[in-house]
Each structure stands twice: as C-alpha cells, then as structure tokens.
Design an enzyme around this catalytic site. Structure first.
Site, PDB file in Angstrom:
ATOM      1  N   GLY A 295       0.864  -1.182   0.000  1.00  0.00           N
ATOM      2  CA  GLY A 295       0.000   0.000   0.000  1.00  0.00           C
ATOM      3  C   GLY A 295       0.893   1.222   0.000  1.00  0.00           C
TER       4      GLY A 295
ATOM      5  CG  ASN B 123       4.880   0.277   0.310  1.00  0.00           C
ATOM      6  OD1 ASN B 123       4.804  -0.680   1.077  1.00  0.00           O
ATOM      7  ND2 ASN B 123       4.506   0.207  -0.956  1.00  0.00           N
TER       8      ASN B 123
ATOM      9  CE1 TYR C 285     -10.082 -10.355  -7.196  1.00  0.00           C
ATOM     10  CE2 TYR C 285      -7.788  -9.629  -7.206  1.00  0.00           C
ATOM     11  CZ  TYR C 285      -8.823 -10.339  -7.775  1.00  0.00           C
ATOM     12  OH  TYR C 285      -8.606 -11.027  -8.948  1.00  0.00           O
TER      13      TYR C 285
ATOM     14  CG  ASN D 246       0.892   5.674  -6.155  1.00  0.00           C
ATOM     15  OD1 ASN D 246       1.322   5.416  -7.279  1.00  0.00           O
ATOM     16  ND2 ASN D 246       1.135   4.906  -5.115  1.00  0.00           N
TER      17      ASN D 246
ATOM     18  CB  ALA E 224      10.458   3.155  -6.840  1.00  0.00           C
ATOM     19  N   GLY E 225       8.218   4.980  -5.697  1.00  0.00           N
ATOM     20  CA  GLY E 225       7.620   6.297  -5.509  1.00  0.00           C
ATOM     21  C   GLY E 225       7.311   6.589  -4.055  1.00  0.00           C
ATOM     22  CG  ASP E 226       4.838   3.983  -2.145  1.00  0.00           C
ATOM     23  OD1 ASP E 226       4.053   4.835  -2.615  1.00  0.00           O
ATOM     24  OD2 ASP E 226       4.712   2.764  -2.339  1.00  0.00           O
TER      25      ASP E 226
END
Length: 306
Positions: free
Chosen positions: A29, A33, A99, A156, A241-243
C-alpha cells in the site's frame, strides 16, 4: 512527528512470468510503504489508517512496529484486508488489480485529532478513491491544512479503481489549495492533465515530478526548476519506489527543519538538488530488491541526512 494517512494492504507478487505464476504475499500500500520508509530513515512517524483484525492486518501492523512506526491511532475492523495483485513486466515495472469490496481500510473515519507534535501529514493512493473512507481522508487533509500543518500529496493514480475519471480529476484539483508539497510521477501527471505551473498556482509550494530511471524534477512557485538524474542500478522491480521518494523528501525536509511553505521557498537550487539526489538514491535501493523494501538510514551512508 510525521503522520502518514492511507491504506495498508497485501500485495500478491508473482514469482515468475505468466498469469498463473505463483503469488507471494507482501506487505504494501502506498501510504504503508511511505510510513515504513520514514521509520527506517529515522523519522518519528505515526500511521493513520484502518486495518483488519485478520492475520494480514496483524502482519501489516507488525511490519510498521518493526520500522519504529507508532500504530496507536490505527483503527481496526473485522472486514478483510484489501488485496492487490501485481503484474511485473520485463523492465520490472508493476501494474495492479485490486480486491477492495467490503475491506477494512475503506471504512476509515476521520480521527478527532492528529497525534501531539504532528508537523506533517502525507496522503495518497487508493485511500483517496475508495468511499466512504476517501471523504474522511479528504476531511483530514483540509483540516490539517487549515491548522497550518504541512501536507504532502502523492495521488499515485490507480486508474482501474476510478469509475469516473473526470470527477476524480476535478476532485484532485479541489485538494490542491490544501497541499503544501505535491509529488507525482510523470505518468500520473499525464493522466491527471494540467501542468506544474497550473498546480502551483492552485496551492502547493512545490511540485516534484518523478521520471523513473531518468530522475526527479522540482518546480517551485518562484519559477524555479531543478532536476537530478536517476541513480544507476540493476532494477529488480519498481514496487515502492515512488513511496520511498515520498518518505525521503519528507525525512530530508524534517532534518532541515523545512516543513513549511516558507521553508520550501527558501531551499534554493542547492538545497533542492541535495534533497532530490537523496530521494533518487533511496528509491534506487528500493528498486534493487524485490517488493517494497525501502532502505534503512545506514544504507544511505553520509547521505542519510541531506
């Protein structure tokens, strides 16, 4: 205290090619992260979310505790944990299917108050899409900004979860007056539409755009534009990576006592360049190993305090 608000979920990560590859559960998530990465970097961090009472929910909280993150404010529920099934392409980039029906995190309610000493709150990803929790997180963002708390946003975008793209784009724009630092990927920027200049005019003091292996660029209200290249690394996958960039930016700003719009304006070219290089290095380490495994401060050596 840096508070990270948003979902915690389980990523089901394929262990090989093809639709029927074995799946390995991993803690994940975007906000989750980010919180783990902040804790590993040494920032005092709290997580603001709602998690399940099931085994996955317990594992998620245990992962936060191992990173030194305060979970005392996390809400709990009997509903199941959200699952995200990842697909990894040949370049290591991840795509997801989710989900989410009836899961615990989307039933988050706005807390009465943020933890004492909160200096920044970070928002993003699925938590700002899935109702009714999305409205609760939105309320928390607006309230924090109204009280002068530094707010960070990483949309995101997970387009498969957004039933009305135009409505979401309009909602994104409505958040900008309450945002101090906007960070987004160039893919998200293209999907959302608009330009850094337009976003800055709506509210944020700075906009950071990530460009994968090509690096990062920050745009500031005074017309500044500062870029750094990506760190060269053998990519295993890009999960988290972005987190990690989010966490590195917030950690670096906290170290510099720069968690305010005024402080962002005073960073200048040298300050931003050092901060972006730090974020690029942290993200590269995450990309060098499987799953969302952000670095500890010791792995960044002297750059751990940009």
């Amino acid at each position: 205290m840096i508070v990270v608000a948003g979902e915690a979920l389980i990523d089901l990560v394929p262990q090989g090619p093809g639709a029927l590859a074995d799946l390995k559960p991993a803690l994940g998530g975007g906000p989750y992260n980010t919180a783990v990465a902040l804790g590993r970097l040494g920032s005092r961090t709290a997580f603001c979310s709602r998690t399940s009472d099931d085994a996955f929910g317990e594992a998620l909280l245990a992962g936060l505790r191992r990173a030194g993150v305060d979970v005392s404010g996390v809400q709990r529920g009997t509903e199941p944990t959200t699952l995200a099934v990842a697909t990894i392409d040949a370049a290591g980039s991840a795509a997801y299917s989710f989900y989410v029906d009836g899961t615990a995190d989307r039933l988050f309610t706005t807390p009465a108050a943020l933890p004492a000493g909160t200096r920044a709150v970070s928002f993003g990803t699925c938590s700002l899409v899935l109702e009714p929790g999305a409205s609760a997180y939105e309320e928390l963002m607006r309230t924090a900004a109204a009280h002068g708390v530094f707010t960070a946003l990483d949309p995101n975008v997970r387009a498969g979860l957004i039933p009305d793209a135009d409505a979401y784009r309009a909602r994104f724009k409505s958040w900008l007056p309450s945002v101090t630092l906007l960070k987004l990927s160039e893919e998200d920027a293209a999907w959302l539409g608009g330009t850094p200049g337009e976003w800055l005019a709506a509210g944020p003091a700075a906009v950071v755009v990530t460009r994968g292996g090509d690096g990062l660029t920050v745009f500031t209200r005074d017309g500044g534009e500062h870029s750094v290249p990506g760190e060269k690394v053998e990519v295993v996958d890009t999960i988290g990576a972005g987190d990690t960039v989010n966490a590195a930016l917030l950690h670096g700003l906290a170290v510099r006592d720069a968690l305010s719009a005024e402080a962002l304006a005073a960073l200048g070219a040298e300050g931003w360049t050092r901060l972006l290089r730090f974020a690029a290095r942290a993200a590269a380490i995450t990309c060098s190993r499987a799953g969302a495994e952000p670095p500890f401060a010791a792995e960044l050596g002297e750059s751990a305090a940009p």
